[in-house]
Each structure stands twice: as structure tokens, then as C-alpha cells.
Design a protein around this motif. Structure first.
Motif, PDB file in Angstrom:
ATOM      1  N   GLY A  13      -3.553   1.976   5.416  1.00  0.00           N
ATOM      2  CA  GLY A  13      -4.383   0.795   5.618  1.00  0.00           C
ATOM      3  C   GLY A  13      -5.844   1.146   5.442  1.00  0.00           C
ATOM      4  O   GLY A  13      -6.199   2.091   4.740  1.00  0.00           O
ATOM      5  N   SER A  14      -6.690   0.415   6.122  1.00  0.00           N
ATOM      6  CA  SER A  14      -8.135   0.603   6.004  1.00  0.00           C
ATOM      7  C   SER A  14      -8.733   0.974   7.359  1.00  0.00           C
ATOM      8  O   SER A  14      -8.072   0.890   8.398  1.00  0.00           O
ATOM      9  N   ASN A  15     -10.007   1.359   7.331  1.00  0.00           N
ATOM     10  CA  ASN A  15     -10.716   1.596   8.591  1.00  0.00           C
ATOM     11  C   ASN A  15     -10.680   0.357   9.478  1.00  0.00           C
ATOM     12  O   ASN A  15     -10.540   0.449  10.701  1.00  0.00           O
ATOM     13  N   GLU A  16     -10.807  -0.804   8.856  1.00  0.00           N
ATOM     14  CA  GLU A  16     -10.779  -2.060   9.611  1.00  0.00           C
ATOM     15  C   GLU A  16      -9.388  -2.319  10.202  1.00  0.00           C
ATOM     16  O   GLU A  16      -9.275  -2.886  11.299  1.00  0.00           O
ATOM     17  N   ASP A  17      -8.331  -1.892   9.528  1.00  0.00           N
ATOM     18  CA  ASP A  17      -6.978  -2.011  10.089  1.00  0.00           C
ATOM     19  C   ASP A  17      -6.844  -1.159  11.336  1.00  0.00           C
ATOM     20  O   ASP A  17      -6.173  -1.550  12.308  1.00  0.00           O
ATOM     21  N   ASN A  68       0.817  -1.226   0.000  1.00  0.00           N
ATOM     22  CA  ASN A  68       0.000   0.000   0.000  1.00  0.00           C
ATOM     23  C   ASN A  68       0.847   1.272   0.000  1.00  0.00           C
ATOM     24  O   ASN A  68       0.349   2.357   0.304  1.00  0.00           O
ATOM     25  N   LYS A  85     -12.350   8.310   6.612  1.00  0.00           N
ATOM     26  CA  LYS A  85     -11.615   7.268   5.906  1.00  0.00           C
ATOM     27  C   LYS A  85     -10.132   7.300   6.271  1.00  0.00           C
ATOM     28  O   LYS A  85      -9.484   8.333   6.170  1.00  0.00           O
ATOM     29  N   GLU A 141      -7.315  10.197   5.491  1.00  0.00           N
ATOM     30  CA  GLU A 141      -6.846  10.445   4.124  1.00  0.00           C
ATOM     31  C   GLU A 141      -6.386  11.895   3.934  1.00  0.00           C
ATOM     32  O   GLU A 141      -7.058  12.836   4.334  1.00  0.00           O
ATOM     33  N   PRO A 197      -5.572   5.139   2.579  1.00  0.00           N
ATOM     34  CA  PRO A 197      -5.257   3.780   2.123  1.00  0.00           C
ATOM     35  C   PRO A 197      -3.765   3.456   2.137  1.00  0.00           C
ATOM     36  O   PRO A 197      -3.395   2.285   2.176  1.00  0.00           O
ATOM     37  N   ASP A 237       3.050   2.404   8.001  1.00  0.00           N
ATOM     38  CA  ASP A 237       1.603   2.183   7.986  1.00  0.00           C
ATOM     39  C   ASP A 237       1.109   1.575   9.297  1.00  0.00           C
ATOM     40  O   ASP A 237       1.894   1.342  10.229  1.00  0.00           O
TER      41      ASP A 237
END
Length: 621
Positions: free
Chosen positions: A220-224, A148, A214, A196, A217, A170
Motif C-alpha cells: 500500500g502507501s504511506n497514507e494506507d 498492488n 516508504k 519497501e 507499494p 497487504d
């Protein structure tokens, strides 16, 4: 007849197809964003204001299929926005359906989920003086997922050679090294922002955010981010989000299509802040100076949000609460707190603390006078002189930081050397809660302590001992524990270097004992020993601070909680000093022995005590 019947049916089918296509196109065109994207059914706050965004969406009337009270619908001068407020009290977790109608006919429907709230979420405990906060910049800490490093659609790509470029650190890199941070003795992590930031350059610091719902990316992601919190909580660690209320980035989607002209401060267009925060409370300030401080933009790429606009402050309140619930956060650090509209930021802070009474928020109030800093802490007597209360639990002790830059270089004097430390704490009467101040040697915006002191290990020992054992919440900046340097005069990149070992292929891995140099290991082992002691010391966490006027550049203070007593001695001289312990009997009170934590030695505390030059002592009595 059969042919006519066929064409009639075909015509009807085609008409239905067109209608469905038009319906589908209208649906897709109208709802581009919904914020917050979902909410929770059993919040203390009884209302939620939902932003619906789409082309000319204000042309529609709104209703719900369920028995939900709509308390208000706000349309602005921009027809692409609708702000719909609903009553959530007594609603159960469910999926709501919002109907958007024209001429009393429903044109399309938008689902909206009310989730079940985590049990006891409102009673979550924030960070406190029992914690040690580890500040890191994720882009410069560790790269756990090289896939990423650059992301399509985001302008700033990987360039590890550039000081202002993205280096690839990250969320996964943080997760990979949680055990390292915990082993060091830190109990909380403050990461600089992770949302972001789509600026073309220097986006790595992430203070010019382009989407505040958000995770970037490239991190990572929101879930990360959720997973980071989960991993930390499994280790009894706390996650603190760096929250920005004062400004967004110029690339934020709402900045490009403003809901209202006054969503941001305009002059018209851009004007820079004068950065004179004193004008926020100066009774003699001119109106134009006060205006340009608070309403001026921090920099041109960061449009200044107008928290006096009720829509703006409500949006920020809900966004903050959404992240607390979604990511299970333990605290906020709020960037440039004192640049916000005073009444707006007070409302924002109070709303969060009303929802989470045991939460903690520390505000960046970069001032150089204790009275001015204390103005911004909750229940300040100085703020009360102007009938003002921020409701902000914690502020940053910048006057102590200022003193730290030269204390350990100076000889004894009326106002120099260790007298500067003493003089800082003398003014604790100004603070409503000095125990809830953030104390630090440095952060991501200041010069590196180990650069200022030329990587002098003795100065580091004295400095870290002071912030780790005085009142307040100590904060350590990543890399200080291995002696990391960085000259602020050479630019921000110099004080935001990559942690060695955070990237595949690094020549050195300072996350491991075998990978550290002898000097780095000296720094690390001292830090670990001191912070590990602090982790279990109730006297340090909550105890009363009693200090003595420094003599011969030696500063002595005690932390006491019932029978738990700790004596701290900081010798700022090159030479050994002999202390007359009779002077400290009001705290020693006949105690004749103790264990020196840093050396492990048992000490006899009778009449005299010798302490080596440029050395701290932490004595468990």
C-alpha cells in the motif's frame, strides 16, 4: 533598426531561456532526496539533521531565507551528500526555504515543511501488560487490494505458489480483518516490516529494506499505513512497527551510493556475523570474535549498519521518530536488537524514550539464558556491572519460549514438565521489570507450536493459558488461534502460510465461524474466551505473581491486585489430579468459592479440588 532591435530582443529572450533552463536543470539535478521529507515544529528534540542528496551537492553552501539557526553542515567523502543541522526550538509551523549557493550567488532553493504536531503526541501511551499482541506477516495474512500484488519498478512479483514468493497480502487486508482480531481479544498488532524491500527474491518478509521512508507499494502507501493506525485507534487497538536498526537491504538507495565508507561495516566488503551475541558482554571475549558478531553482516543481502557512526545513528533516530509522528504509532518491536553496536543502539533507544516517555519498545534478544537476556533491559543490574544501560523498556522472554517446546510432552521430574515453567519465573529477580517482558509460544522465525505438539488441542490450551495469565505481555502468532501448523524444518514458508480466507477464491474462510472446521473452531473459541477474560482482568495485567512448586506435574499460581485475585492451575498429566487446597491458603486466605472462567462453572474451594487431565483452570476468586 527595427530588424536589429528584433534580433537583440530575441537574443536576450533566448539567453534568458537558456539561463532558466540551466537553472531548472541544476535544480532538478541537485535535489534528488530530502530526508526526513518533513518534520514537526514543536518536538522535544530541539534539532533536526536534514539529509540533502543530489549530484555534487556538497559543492554548494547552505543558508535559509528565514531566521533559522544552522548549527552545523557536514560534508562527507561522497560529494552527493550534505547533512544540515538546524535549531527547531521556538520555531512555528511553516515552510522553510534553504538556499544553495555558489560564489555567493543563490543557484537554487529547496522548501522544507515544519508541520504542526498532534496534540499530546509526546505523551502517547505505548503497549503494556494490559495488551495482547497479535503478530502477523502482512504478505501472508490477507489480500485486500489485488491491484498492488505486483508493482512496476519492484523486482519481486506475485507468485503465490512459491513459499518464498510474494503472495499478495497487504495493509488493506489487515484493515479488512481488524474486527476479527479485536473480537479474538487481541488489543495490539505487531506486523512484520512494511517498508519497501526491493530484493529480487524473498522480499515478502521485508527485513532487507530499500527505502525506510516508504511503505512497500505492494502493501500500500504511506497514507494506507496512517489509515491502518486510525482504524485501529477507533477500535482502542495499538499499532506496533517492526523496526530494523541493524541492517538494510543491498538494494537500499544509500547502500548503492554510500555517504561514507564506514556507513556500513566493511572488512573490506562483506563478512558474515558469527551470531555469538554473548561476545557483546563477555569479559573474556577475543576482539576478533566480538568484531565479527557485531560488525558481521546478518546475511549477504543485508549490509550491516554502523551505529558507531554519528551520522548513521542520528539518521536512524530521526527516521524512527518520523514514523511515530507520521503514522501515530504505539510501539516498536526492534529486530536483532543485540547485534547492534551497544553504545549506538543505547543512544537510539534513549532518544526515542526521551521524546516519548510513555512509549514502549521491545527488543528481539534471542538468547537462552535469563541473565544474558536481562542485560538488555533498561536499568539492568547486570548491565550496570559494565556501566551499560540500553534504556530498552522490554525484551522477549526466549527462555520461556524454549521451555514451551517440550513442557507439555514431559512427565514430572526434577527439571522436566511443569518444573521448567516454574524454573523460568524463579529467575525473574534478574529482570528490572519482568512485567514488561514479551511472552509467546512462537513467532515468525520459530517452529509452529501446533506443529511441535501435532495440533494437540489440550497442549494448546495449557500453553496459551500460561502465557495469557503469567506476568508480561502475551503475543499470539497469526493462525495459532485456528490450530495452524508449520514445520520449520521445511523452510520459512512452512511457518508463514497464508491465512485461509484472506484471498478471493480461497476454498475456506477461517475468519468466519461458518468457514472454520470443528477443530479450528475449538481452537478459536478457546482463544477468544481466554483473551476476552484477560482483557478486563487488572489482576492479570498488573497483579503480583505468586507461584507454588509443581507437584505431580501440576503448576499452581496466583495473580493478585488488591481484592482482585485469580488462581491458575495447569494439570500437565493425562490423568485427573486432586489438589489439597490447604497448601494454597496464604493466597486463598479463607476464600471458599470462585468462578472457573473457561468452563463458566462455580467452584467450591474448601479442602480438595479435582482437575481433569491435560486441562487448565483459570479461577476468578
Amino acid at each position: 533598426m527595427k530588424i536589429n532591435s528584433f534580433f537583440q530582443k530575441a537574443s536576450i529572450f533566448f539567453s534568458l531561456f537558456l539561463l532558466l533552463n540551466i537553472f531548472s536543470t541544476e535544480l532538478n539535478a541537485q535535489i534528488e532526496r530530502v530526508e526526513p521529507p518533513f518534520w514537526w515544529a514543536d518536538m522535544e528534540t530541539s534539532e533536526i539533521e536534514i539529509l540533502f542528496y543530489g549530484k555534487n551537492i556538497a559543492e554548494y553552501s547552505v543558508s535559509t531565507q528565514e531566521e533559522v539557526v544552522i548549527n552545523g553542515v557536514v560534508k562527507t567523502e561522497n560529494p552527493n551528500y550534505l547533512f544540515v543541522t538546524i535549531e527547531t526550538k521556538n520555531l512555528q509551523p511553516q515552510t522553510l526555504h534553504f538556499n544553495f549557493s555558489k560564489k555567493k550567488r543563490v543557484k537554487f532553493t529547496q522548501e522544507y515543511e515544519l508541520k504542526k504536531r498532534k496534540e499530546n503526541s509526546a505523551l502517547r501511551e505505548g503497549f503494556s501488560s494490559a495488551d495482547v499482541m497479535y503478530l502477523l506477516m502482512p504478505d501472508r495474512f490477507a489480500n485486500g487490494n489485488p491491484n498492488n500484488d505486483s508493482v512496476k519498478g519492484l523486482a519481486d512479483k506475485l507468485n503465490r505458489e512459491a513459499e518464498g514468493g510474494r503472495h499478495g497480502g497487504d495493509i488493506q487486508g489487515i484493515i479488512d480483518h481488524l474486527d476479527y482480531i479485536k473480537d479474538l481479544g487481541a488489543t495490539a498488532i505487531w506486523s512484520t516490516p512494511l517498508l519497501e524491500d526491493n530484493e529480487k527474491t524473498h522480499s515478502y518478509h521485508t527485513y532487507a529494506q530499500s527505502d525506510v521512508y516508504k511503505i512497500d507499494p505492494r502493501y500500500g502507501s504511506n497514507e494506507d499505513y496512517q489509515r491502518l493506525a486510525e482504524e485501529m485507534h477507533q477500535r482502542d487497538m495499538k499499532l506496533i512497527m517492526d523496526y530494523v536498526t541493524n541492517h538494510w537491504g543491498a538494494e537500499h538507495w544509500m547502500i548503492k551510493d554510500l555517504p561514507t565508507y564506514d556507513w556500513i561495516h566493511q572488512f573490506p566488503g562483506y563478512a558474515n556475523s558469527n551470531y555469538r551475541m554473548e561476545t557483546q558482554y563477555d569479559p573474556n571475549a577475543s576482539a576478533i570474535d566480538a568484531k565479527y558478531c557485531e560488525k558481521g553482516w546478518f546475511v549477504k543481502s543485508m549490509p550491516d549498519l554502523n551505529q558507531s557512526n554519528p551520522l548513521v545513528v542520528q539518521y536512524l533516530i530521526q527516521n524512527a521518530i518520523w514514523w511515530i509522528e507520521f503514522a501515530d504509532l504505539d510501539g516498536f518491536r526492534v529486530d536483532t536488537y543485540s547485534y547492534n553496536d551497544k553504545e549506538g543502539i543505547s543512544k537510539w533507544t534513549k532518544a526515542i524514550m526521551d521524546e516519548y516517555p510513555n512509549f514502549n519498545i521491545v527488543g528481539e534478544v534471542w538468547l537462552h539464558n535469563q541473565a544474558q537476556i536481562s542485560y538488555w533491559q533498561k536499568d539492568s543490574k547486570i548491565g550496570a556491572l559494565q556501566n551499560y544501560n540500553t534504556y530498552l523498556p522490554s525484551v522477549m522472554d526466549f527462555t520461556l519460549h524454549d521451555a514451551m517446546g517440550n513442557i507439555f510432552k514431559e512427565k514430572a521430574g526434577w527439571g522436566s514438565g511443569m518444573q521448567k515453567a516454574y524454573g523460568n519465573f524463579v529467575n525473574d529477580f534478574l529482570y528490572p521489570n519482568p512485567q514488561n517482558l514479551l511472552v509467546f509460544l512462537e513467532n515468525h522465525d520459530t517452529g509452529r507450536f501446533n506443529e511441535i505438539y501435532d495440533q494437540d488441542f489440550n497442549s494448546y490450551q495449557l500453553g496459551l493459558t500460561l502465557i495469557a495469565t503469567t506476568r508480561g505481555i502475551p503475543q499470539l502468532y497469526y493462525g495459532s488461534e485456528i490450530g495452524m501448523r508449520g514445520d520449520k524444518g521445511k523452510g520459512d514458508g512452512a511457518i508463514r502460510q497464508d491465512f485461509p480466507g484472506g484471498w478471493i477464491g480461497d476454498e475456506q474462510n477461517a475468519f468466519t465461524v461458518s468457514g472454520r472446521t470443528e477443530l479450528q473452531e475449538n481452537f478459536h473459541s478457546f482463544t477468544k474466551k481466554l483473551l476476552s477474560f484477560r482483557k478486563n482482568s487488572k489482576a492479570i495485567h498488573e497483579g503480583k505473581l505468586t507461584h507454588y512448586l509443581p507437584e505431580n506435574n501440576v503448576y499452581v499460581y496466583f495473580r493478585e491486585l488488591a481484592d482482585d485475585k485469580v488462581m491458575v492451575i495447569l494439570n500437565n498429566n493425562e490423568e485427573e489430579q486432586n489438589l489439597d487446597l490447604n497448601r494454597f491458603q496464604e493466597n486463598l486466605n479463607g476464600i471458599s468459592s470462585g468462578k472457573e472462567v473457561l468452563s463458566g462453572k462455580q467452584l467450591q474451594l474448601k479442602e480438595k479440588l479435582s482437575i481433569a487431565g491435560k486441562t487448565p483452570m483459570v479461577i476468578q476468586l
